[in-house]
Design a protein around this motif. Sequence first.
Motif, short mmCIF file in Angstrom:
data_model
loop_
_atom_site.label_atom_id
_atom_site.label_comp_id
_atom_site.label_asym_id
_atom_site.label_seq_id
_atom_site.Cartn_x
_atom_site.Cartn_y
_atom_site.Cartn_z
N THR A 68 45.36 36.30 22.04
CA THR A 68 46.55 36.21 22.88
C THR A 68 47.56 37.26 22.44
O THR A 68 47.44 37.81 21.33
CB THR A 68 47.19 34.82 22.76
OG1 THR A 68 47.66 34.65 21.42
CG2 THR A 68 46.19 33.72 23.10
N LYS A 71 45.93 35.81 33.45
CA LYS A 71 45.13 34.57 33.36
C LYS A 71 44.24 34.34 34.58
O LYS A 71 44.03 33.21 35.01
CB LYS A 71 46.02 33.34 33.13
CG LYS A 71 47.01 33.48 32.00
CD LYS A 71 46.32 33.46 30.67
CE LYS A 71 47.35 33.44 29.55
NZ LYS A 71 46.96 34.21 28.42
N ARG A 77 43.68 38.56 30.40
CA ARG A 77 44.57 38.19 29.30
C ARG A 77 46.01 38.01 29.76
O ARG A 77 46.68 37.08 29.38
CB ARG A 77 44.53 39.22 28.16
CG ARG A 77 43.20 39.49 27.54
CD ARG A 77 42.29 38.32 27.19
NE ARG A 77 42.89 37.22 26.47
CZ ARG A 77 42.57 35.95 26.68
NH1 ARG A 77 41.69 35.61 27.57
NH2 ARG A 77 43.14 35.00 25.99
#
Length: 172
Positions: free
Chosen positions: A46, A121, A118
């Motif tokens: 993340t 989403k 990423r």
Amino acid sequence: MIYIYNCYGGTHSSALAAAYHLKKLPFGRKPTKNEILNTDCFNRLTPKEMGKLIFHGLDEEGSEVYTIGRGSSKAVIPAMRCVLERFEKNEMLDEKVIFSNTSPTVPLAMTFGGLFSRRLKIDPLGVPLLVLGSQQAYKDIIKLVERTKAHAKTTSSLIEVLDNGFMSQSVK
């Protein structure tokens, strides 16, 4: 020796480079979708993990292999180098550290795949693009890993930053 592969997010091209370095992905053929998606850290990090050094394993020579995501910062690698130079100056660094930028291997499909998966989403759109981009880039990533390892064996410097601006000489 310590190898640190780096890219924007630390979760795609650098993760693949670490996997090739550690012989976790095949050299003689295009990797499959499952091989790519099962690569350590691939598409799993993340934004909070940017700047974090992630250990991937020891290579056949006992060298440590890491990845790091730089984000949009142009300061992460120079800052790490500066700290290491301080250790070297104080004779506290006794092994080579090789930073290798994997960003020059990233094709457009991987860039957009990372953005969709990423950042936004949207995995159903992003993951197929990441797989496609990884398969497009595999030869370049292998070449980068091989050049990184070869450079590490020939350099006399304890700290090297390879920009690989495809595939240029090291940047000081």
